[in-house]
Design a protein around this motif. Structure first.
Motif, PDB file in Angstrom:
ATOM      1  N   ASP A   1      -1.926 -46.372  71.458  1.00 37.39           N
ATOM      2  CA  ASP A   1      -1.876 -44.934  71.716  1.00 37.39           C
ATOM      3  C   ASP A   1      -0.432 -44.451  71.808  1.00 37.39           C
ATOM      4  OD1 ASP A   1      -0.930 -45.699  74.219  1.00 37.39           O
ATOM      5  OD2 ASP A   1      -2.754 -45.099  75.289  1.00 37.39           O
ATOM      6  N   SER A   2      -0.274 -43.164  72.093  1.00 32.85           N
ATOM      7  CA  SER A   2       1.063 -42.569  72.106  1.00 32.85           C
ATOM      8  C   SER A   2       1.941 -43.136  73.208  1.00 32.85           C
ATOM      9  CB  SER A   2       0.963 -41.043  72.258  1.00 32.85           C
ATOM     10  OG  SER A   2       0.367 -40.693  73.501  1.00 32.85           O
ATOM     11  N   ASN A   3       1.336 -43.552  74.328  1.00 40.04           N
ATOM     12  CA  ASN A   3       2.131 -44.137  75.412  1.00 40.04           C
ATOM     13  C   ASN A   3       2.812 -45.426  74.961  1.00 40.04           C
ATOM     14  OD1 ASN A   3       1.522 -42.236  77.552  1.00 40.04           O
ATOM     15  ND2 ASN A   3      -0.535 -43.091  77.575  1.00 40.04           N
ATOM     16  N   ALA A   4       2.069 -46.272  74.257  1.00 44.43           N
ATOM     17  CA  ALA A   4       2.630 -47.528  73.764  1.00 44.43           C
ATOM     18  C   ALA A   4       3.707 -47.269  72.718  1.00 44.43           C
ATOM     19  CB  ALA A   4       1.522 -48.400  73.188  1.00 44.43           C
TER      20      ALA A   4
ATOM     21  N   LEU B   1       6.025 -55.484  64.564  1.00 38.74           N
ATOM     22  CA  LEU B   1       5.961 -54.342  65.474  1.00 38.74           C
ATOM     23  C   LEU B   1       5.068 -53.284  64.824  1.00 38.74           C
ATOM     24  CD1 LEU B   1       7.104 -53.852  68.285  1.00 38.74           C
ATOM     25  CD2 LEU B   1       8.959 -52.546  67.269  1.00 38.74           C
ATOM     26  N   ASP B   2       3.897 -53.732  64.424  1.00 39.38           N
ATOM     27  CA  ASP B   2       2.916 -52.902  63.735  1.00 39.38           C
ATOM     28  C   ASP B   2       2.436 -51.795  64.674  1.00 39.38           C
ATOM     29  OD1 ASP B   2       0.584 -51.821  62.553  1.00 39.38           O
ATOM     30  OD2 ASP B   2       0.136 -53.711  61.542  1.00 39.38           O
ATOM     31  N   PRO B   3       2.575 -50.520  64.295  1.00 37.13           N
ATOM     32  CA  PRO B   3       2.190 -49.422  65.186  1.00 37.13           C
ATOM     33  C   PRO B   3       0.687 -49.299  65.416  1.00 37.13           C
ATOM     34  CG  PRO B   3       2.813 -48.570  63.036  1.00 37.13           C
ATOM     35  CD  PRO B   3       3.187 -50.022  63.045  1.00 37.13           C
ATOM     36  N   ALA B   4      -0.102 -50.029  64.664  1.00 36.93           N
ATOM     37  CA  ALA B   4      -1.551 -49.970  64.848  1.00 36.93           C
ATOM     38  C   ALA B   4      -2.090 -51.157  65.634  1.00 36.93           C
ATOM     39  CB  ALA B   4      -2.254 -49.898  63.492  1.00 36.93           C
ATOM     40  N   VAL B   5      -1.193 -52.076  66.015  1.00 34.97           N
ATOM     41  CA  VAL B   5      -1.633 -53.333  66.638  1.00 34.97           C
ATOM     42  C   VAL B   5      -0.955 -53.521  67.986  1.00 34.97           C
ATOM     43  CG1 VAL B   5      -1.739 -55.839  66.368  1.00 34.97           C
ATOM     44  CG2 VAL B   5      -1.989 -54.363  64.362  1.00 34.97           C
TER      45      VAL B   5
ATOM     46  N   GLN C   1      -3.331 -34.683  70.655  1.00 36.12           N
ATOM     47  CA  GLN C   1      -3.527 -33.309  71.121  1.00 36.12           C
ATOM     48  C   GLN C   1      -4.525 -32.548  70.250  1.00 36.12           C
ATOM     49  OE1 GLN C   1       0.399 -31.617  71.294  1.00 36.12           O
ATOM     50  NE2 GLN C   1       1.076 -32.998  72.930  1.00 36.12           N
ATOM     51  N   SER C   2      -4.563 -32.885  68.966  1.00 36.52           N
ATOM     52  CA  SER C   2      -5.458 -32.175  68.042  1.00 36.52           C
ATOM     53  C   SER C   2      -6.786 -32.892  67.838  1.00 36.52           C
ATOM     54  CB  SER C   2      -4.768 -31.988  66.686  1.00 36.52           C
ATOM     55  OG  SER C   2      -4.460 -33.249  66.097  1.00 36.52           O
ATOM     56  N   GLY C   3      -6.955 -34.038  68.492  1.00 37.25           N
ATOM     57  CA  GLY C   3      -8.216 -34.753  68.381  1.00 37.25           C
ATOM     58  C   GLY C   3      -8.388 -35.568  67.116  1.00 37.25           C
ATOM     59  N   ARG C   4      -7.304 -35.811  66.416  1.00 33.53           N
ATOM     60  CA  ARG C   4      -7.388 -36.618  65.197  1.00 33.53           C
ATOM     61  C   ARG C   4      -7.429 -38.100  65.554  1.00 33.53           C
ATOM     62  NH1 ARG C   4      -3.206 -34.249  60.719  1.00 33.53           N
ATOM     63  NH2 ARG C   4      -3.898 -36.192  59.713  1.00 33.53           N
ATOM     64  N   PRO C   5      -8.103 -38.912  64.730  1.00 35.91           N
ATOM     65  CA  PRO C   5      -8.187 -40.347  65.032  1.00 35.91           C
ATOM     66  C   PRO C   5      -6.844 -41.040  64.863  1.00 35.91           C
ATOM     67  CG  PRO C   5      -9.106 -39.880  62.857  1.00 35.91           C
ATOM     68  CD  PRO C   5      -8.845 -38.547  63.496  1.00 35.91           C
ATOM     69  N   LEU C   6      -6.636 -42.051  65.688  1.00 37.10           N
ATOM     70  CA  LEU C   6      -5.432 -42.870  65.586  1.00 37.10           C
ATOM     71  C   LEU C   6      -5.722 -44.062  64.675  1.00 37.10           C
ATOM     72  CD1 LEU C   6      -4.286 -42.837  69.330  1.00 37.10           C
ATOM     73  CD2 LEU C   6      -3.485 -41.392  67.440  1.00 37.10           C
ATOM     74  N   PRO C   7      -4.693 -44.660  64.101  1.00 32.81           N
ATOM     75  CA  PRO C   7      -4.911 -45.698  63.096  1.00 32.81           C
ATOM     76  C   PRO C   7      -5.294 -47.076  63.635  1.00 32.81           C
ATOM     77  CG  PRO C   7      -2.558 -45.317  63.391  1.00 32.81           C
ATOM     78  CD  PRO C   7      -3.273 -44.269  64.193  1.00 32.81           C
ATOM     79  N   GLY C   8      -5.284 -47.277  64.941  1.00 34.38           N
ATOM     80  CA  GLY C   8      -5.602 -48.596  65.475  1.00 34.38           C
ATOM     81  C   GLY C   8      -5.860 -48.548  66.962  1.00 34.38           C
ATOM     82  N   GLU C   9      -5.489 -49.625  67.659  1.00 35.86           N
ATOM     83  CA  GLU C   9      -5.754 -49.752  69.085  1.00 35.86           C
ATOM     84  C   GLU C   9      -4.584 -49.293  69.956  1.00 35.86           C
ATOM     85  OE1 GLU C   9      -7.491 -53.638  70.110  1.00 35.86           O
ATOM     86  OE2 GLU C   9      -7.479 -54.044  67.961  1.00 35.86           O
TER      87      GLU C   9
ATOM     88  N   TRP D   1       6.200 -38.603  67.578  1.00 36.77           N
ATOM     89  CA  TRP D   1       5.739 -37.221  67.380  1.00 36.77           C
ATOM     90  C   TRP D   1       4.316 -37.205  66.832  1.00 36.77           C
ATOM     91  CZ3 TRP D   1       3.700 -34.312  63.552  1.00 36.77           C
ATOM     92  CH2 TRP D   1       3.673 -32.922  63.736  1.00 36.77           C
ATOM     93  N   ALA D   2       4.060 -38.024  65.816  1.00 38.30           N
ATOM     94  CA  ALA D   2       2.778 -37.999  65.115  1.00 38.30           C
ATOM     95  C   ALA D   2       1.618 -38.431  66.012  1.00 38.30           C
ATOM     96  CB  ALA D   2       2.856 -38.896  63.886  1.00 38.30           C
ATOM     97  N   PHE D   3       1.823 -39.471  66.826  1.00 39.03           N
ATOM     98  CA  PHE D   3       0.752 -39.924  67.714  1.00 39.03           C
ATOM     99  C   PHE D   3       0.419 -38.862  68.754  1.00 39.03           C
ATOM    100  CE2 PHE D   3       0.859 -43.922  65.735  1.00 39.03           C
ATOM    101  CZ  PHE D   3      -0.092 -44.783  66.290  1.00 39.03           C
ATOM    102  N   GLN D   4       1.445 -38.229  69.328  1.00 44.18           N
ATOM    103  CA  GLN D   4       1.177 -37.181  70.315  1.00 44.18           C
ATOM    104  C   GLN D   4       0.462 -35.999  69.675  1.00 44.18           C
ATOM    105  OE1 GLN D   4       4.337 -36.359  73.337  1.00 44.18           O
ATOM    106  NE2 GLN D   4       5.540 -37.852  72.190  1.00 44.18           N
ATOM    107  N   GLU D   5       0.884 -35.634  68.480  1.00 37.64           N
ATOM    108  CA  GLU D   5       0.243 -34.522  67.771  1.00 37.64           C
ATOM    109  C   GLU D   5      -1.207 -34.856  67.450  1.00 37.64           C
ATOM    110  OE1 GLU D   5       0.009 -30.751  65.932  1.00 37.64           O
ATOM    111  OE2 GLU D   5       1.521 -31.621  67.270  1.00 37.64           O
ATOM    112  N   ALA D   6      -1.455 -36.082  67.014  1.00 40.43           N
ATOM    113  CA  ALA D   6      -2.821 -36.500  66.674  1.00 40.43           C
ATOM    114  C   ALA D   6      -3.719 -36.468  67.906  1.00 40.43           C
ATOM    115  CB  ALA D   6      -2.803 -37.893  66.054  1.00 40.43           C
TER     116      ALA D   6
END
Length: 226
Positions: A191-194, A122-126, A181-189, A174-179
Protein backbone atom coordinates in the motif's frame (compact mmCIF):
# COMPACT_ATOMS: atom_id res chain seq x y z
CA UNK A 1 31.75 7.72 -5.33
CA UNK A 2 30.20 10.76 -6.99
CA UNK A 3 29.23 10.33 -10.62
CA UNK A 4 27.08 12.01 -13.25
CA UNK A 5 23.38 11.52 -12.64
CA UNK A 6 21.47 9.98 -15.56
CA UNK A 7 19.28 12.06 -17.85
CA UNK A 8 16.33 12.93 -15.57
CA UNK A 9 13.79 13.18 -18.39
CA UNK A 10 14.68 9.78 -19.81
CA UNK A 11 14.47 8.32 -16.32
CA UNK A 12 11.09 9.98 -15.73
CA UNK A 13 9.75 8.58 -18.99
CA UNK A 14 10.76 5.10 -17.85
CA UNK A 15 9.14 5.68 -14.45
CA UNK A 16 5.86 6.71 -16.07
CA UNK A 17 5.99 3.67 -18.35
CA UNK A 18 6.29 1.50 -15.23
CA UNK A 19 3.31 3.24 -13.60
CA UNK A 20 1.29 2.55 -16.73
CA UNK A 21 2.36 -1.09 -16.72
CA UNK A 22 1.18 -1.38 -13.11
CA UNK A 23 -2.17 0.20 -13.97
CA UNK A 24 -1.58 3.23 -11.75
CA UNK A 25 -2.59 6.85 -12.38
CA UNK A 26 0.07 9.14 -13.83
CA UNK A 27 1.13 12.36 -12.07
CA UNK A 28 0.40 15.69 -13.78
CA UNK A 29 2.78 17.17 -16.34
CA UNK A 30 3.86 19.71 -13.70
CA UNK A 31 5.14 16.94 -11.41
CA UNK A 32 8.73 17.97 -10.65
CA UNK A 33 11.87 16.08 -11.53
CA UNK A 34 14.03 14.78 -8.68
CA UNK A 35 17.23 16.19 -10.18
CA UNK A 36 18.37 18.26 -13.14
CA UNK A 37 20.53 17.46 -16.14
CA UNK A 38 24.18 18.00 -15.17
CA UNK A 39 23.73 17.12 -11.49
CA UNK A 40 25.93 14.50 -9.87
CA UNK A 41 24.86 11.72 -7.53
CA UNK A 42 26.34 9.51 -4.83
CA UNK A 43 25.17 7.23 -2.03
CA UNK A 44 25.79 7.95 1.62
CA UNK A 45 28.87 6.13 2.96
CA UNK A 46 28.43 2.41 3.37
CA UNK A 47 28.84 2.56 7.15
CA UNK A 48 25.99 5.10 7.39
CA UNK A 49 23.68 2.91 5.32
CA UNK A 50 24.50 -0.13 7.45
CA UNK A 51 24.02 1.78 10.70
CA UNK A 52 20.65 3.24 9.66
CA UNK A 53 19.41 -0.18 8.56
CA UNK A 54 20.52 -1.73 11.86
CA UNK A 55 18.92 0.99 14.00
CA UNK A 56 15.61 0.68 12.16
CA UNK A 57 15.82 -3.09 12.49
CA UNK A 58 15.99 -2.69 16.28
CA UNK A 59 13.10 -0.21 16.25
CA UNK A 60 10.96 -2.67 14.32
CA UNK A 61 12.01 -5.47 16.68
CA UNK A 62 10.75 -3.37 19.61
CA UNK A 63 7.38 -3.22 17.86
CA UNK A 64 7.24 -7.00 17.90
CA UNK A 65 8.23 -7.62 21.48
CA UNK A 66 11.96 -7.08 21.86
CA UNK A 67 12.40 -6.01 25.52
CA UNK A 68 13.48 -2.44 26.21
CA UNK A 69 16.58 -3.54 28.10
CA UNK A 70 17.67 -5.87 25.30
CA UNK A 71 17.24 -3.16 22.65
CA UNK A 72 19.15 -0.58 24.66
CA UNK A 73 21.92 -3.08 25.45
CA UNK A 74 22.26 -4.01 21.77
CA UNK A 75 22.51 -0.39 20.67
CA UNK A 76 25.06 0.38 23.39
CA UNK A 77 27.20 -2.67 22.65
CA UNK A 78 27.09 -1.88 18.93
CA UNK A 79 28.01 1.80 19.54
CA UNK A 80 24.93 3.01 17.66
CA UNK A 81 23.11 5.00 20.34
CA UNK A 82 24.23 8.35 18.95
CA UNK A 83 22.72 7.42 15.57
CA UNK A 84 19.26 6.81 17.00
CA UNK A 85 16.97 9.78 16.33
CA UNK A 86 15.07 11.37 19.26
CA UNK A 87 11.67 9.91 18.21
CA UNK A 88 13.26 6.47 17.79
CA UNK A 89 14.94 6.71 21.19
CA UNK A 90 11.68 7.66 22.90
CA UNK A 91 10.04 4.63 21.34
CA UNK A 92 12.89 2.26 22.20
CA UNK A 93 13.11 3.27 25.86
CA UNK A 94 9.45 4.00 26.59
CA UNK A 95 7.27 2.85 23.67
CA UNK A 96 6.29 6.49 23.15
CA UNK A 97 5.03 7.53 19.73
CA UNK A 98 2.92 6.03 16.97
CA UNK A 99 3.50 2.28 17.21
CA UNK A 100 2.03 1.72 13.75
CA UNK A 101 4.39 4.20 12.10
CA UNK A 102 7.40 2.42 13.60
CA UNK A 103 6.11 -0.97 12.37
CA UNK A 104 6.05 0.50 8.88
CA UNK A 105 9.81 1.06 9.06
CA UNK A 106 10.13 -2.59 8.03
CA UNK A 107 9.74 -1.36 4.45
CA UNK A 108 12.41 1.30 4.98
CA UNK A 109 14.75 -1.49 6.10
CA UNK A 110 13.74 -3.38 2.94
CA UNK A 111 14.86 -0.44 0.79
CA UNK A 112 18.11 0.02 2.71
CA UNK A 113 18.85 -3.69 2.36
CA UNK A 114 18.40 -3.34 -1.39
CA UNK A 115 20.82 -0.41 -1.44
CA UNK A 116 23.33 -2.53 0.47
CA UNK A 117 23.01 -5.35 -2.03
CA UNK A 118 21.38 -7.59 0.57
CA UNK A 119 17.93 -7.44 -0.99
CA UNK A 120 17.19 -9.11 -4.29
CA UNK A 121 14.54 -6.67 -5.46
CA UNK A 122 12.45 -3.66 -4.52
CA UNK A 123 9.34 -4.59 -6.48
CA UNK A 124 6.56 -2.06 -5.66
CA UNK A 125 3.91 -4.77 -5.88
CA UNK A 126 5.64 -7.22 -3.52
CA UNK A 127 6.12 -6.98 0.28
CA UNK A 128 9.43 -7.82 1.98
CA UNK A 129 10.01 -11.56 2.21
CA UNK A 130 11.47 -13.74 4.95
CA UNK A 131 14.85 -13.60 3.22
CA UNK A 132 15.23 -10.01 4.44
CA UNK A 133 15.21 -10.95 8.14
CA UNK A 134 18.00 -13.47 7.62
CA UNK A 135 20.12 -10.72 6.08
CA UNK A 136 19.80 -8.42 9.09
CA UNK A 137 21.47 -8.67 12.53
CA UNK A 138 20.27 -11.71 14.49
CA UNK A 139 19.03 -9.84 17.54
CA UNK A 140 17.71 -12.85 19.52
CA UNK A 141 21.17 -14.45 19.44
CA UNK A 142 22.88 -11.20 20.42
CA UNK A 143 24.76 -10.76 17.16
CA UNK A 144 26.42 -7.35 17.39
CA UNK A 145 26.57 -4.72 14.69
CA UNK A 146 30.25 -5.48 14.13
CA UNK A 147 29.67 -9.22 13.78
CA UNK A 148 26.80 -8.63 11.39
CA UNK A 149 28.96 -6.40 9.22
CA UNK A 150 31.64 -9.09 9.17
CA UNK A 151 29.29 -11.80 7.91
CA UNK A 152 27.23 -9.67 5.54
CA UNK A 153 28.15 -9.76 1.88
CA UNK A 154 27.48 -6.06 1.41
CA UNK A 155 27.94 -4.59 -2.07
CA UNK A 156 26.36 -1.16 -2.35
CA UNK A 157 24.28 -0.47 -5.43
CA UNK A 158 25.51 1.89 -8.10
CA UNK A 159 24.46 5.46 -7.28
CA UNK A 160 22.94 6.03 -10.71
CA UNK A 161 20.89 2.83 -10.38
CA UNK A 162 19.67 4.02 -6.98
CA UNK A 163 18.73 7.40 -8.47
CA UNK A 164 16.61 5.68 -11.13
CA UNK A 165 14.76 3.73 -8.45
CA UNK A 166 14.30 6.89 -6.36
CA UNK A 167 12.59 8.60 -9.29
CA UNK A 168 10.31 5.60 -9.72
CA UNK A 169 9.37 5.60 -6.03
CA UNK A 170 8.85 9.36 -6.09
CA UNK A 171 6.25 8.80 -8.81
CA UNK A 172 4.86 5.68 -7.12
CA UNK A 173 4.31 7.58 -3.87
CA UNK A 174 2.03 10.01 -5.66
CA UNK A 175 0.33 7.30 -7.74
CA UNK A 176 -0.43 4.95 -4.83
CA UNK A 177 -1.96 7.74 -2.75
CA UNK A 178 -4.01 8.92 -5.72
CA UNK A 179 -5.20 5.38 -6.44
CA UNK A 180 -6.23 4.79 -2.83
CA UNK A 181 -8.09 8.12 -2.62
CA UNK A 182 -10.00 7.42 -5.84
CA UNK A 183 -10.73 3.79 -5.05
CA UNK A 184 -8.65 2.35 -7.85
CA UNK A 185 -7.08 -1.10 -7.36
CA UNK A 186 -3.45 -1.37 -6.38
CA UNK A 187 -1.11 -3.65 -8.34
CA UNK A 188 -0.21 -6.01 -5.48
CA UNK A 189 -0.02 -6.50 -1.73
CA UNK A 190 1.80 -3.20 -1.02
CA UNK A 191 0.00 0.00 0.00
CA UNK A 192 0.93 3.68 -0.04
CA UNK A 193 2.38 3.55 3.48
CA UNK A 194 4.93 0.93 2.45
CA UNK A 195 5.76 2.83 -0.74
CA UNK A 196 6.32 5.98 1.32
CA UNK A 197 8.69 4.17 3.68
CA UNK A 198 10.76 2.86 0.78
CA UNK A 199 10.87 6.32 -0.75
CA UNK A 200 11.94 7.74 2.63
CA UNK A 201 14.97 5.44 2.71
CA UNK A 202 15.89 6.21 -0.89
CA UNK A 203 15.47 9.97 -0.43
CA UNK A 204 17.80 9.83 2.57
CA UNK A 205 20.41 7.55 1.02
CA UNK A 206 20.74 9.08 -2.46
CA UNK A 207 22.57 12.41 -2.46
CA UNK A 208 22.48 14.80 -5.41
CA UNK A 209 24.85 17.68 -5.99
CA UNK A 210 23.88 20.64 -8.14
CA UNK A 211 22.72 24.26 -8.01
CA UNK A 212 19.20 23.38 -6.85
CA UNK A 213 20.01 20.88 -4.10
CA UNK A 214 20.25 21.68 -0.41
CA UNK A 215 22.43 19.96 2.15
CA UNK A 216 21.48 16.26 2.50
CA UNK A 217 18.77 15.93 5.15
CA UNK A 218 19.04 13.95 8.36
CA UNK A 219 16.70 10.96 8.63
CA UNK A 220 13.90 12.84 10.40
CA UNK A 221 14.28 15.82 8.03
CA UNK A 222 13.41 13.94 4.83
CA UNK A 223 10.45 15.75 3.22
CA UNK A 224 7.87 13.39 1.72
CA UNK A 225 5.20 16.07 1.29
CA UNK A 226 6.10 16.76 -2.35
Amino acid sequence: MTKAAPDPRAVREASLDELSRLGLPLPPLSFPLVWELGDTVELRPLAELEARAAVLHVVVARCFGMPTEAAMSWLLTSHLVELVTPPEWQFVIGAKGDHRSFVLHHDAVFALAWLLGLGRHLDPAVPPDDHLMAQMPDLPSGETFGRWRSRSLVAARDAAEAAVLLDLYYCLDWAFQEAEQSGRPLPGEVDSNAIGQRRWALEWAVIFHGPYHDKPPEWEEVDLSV
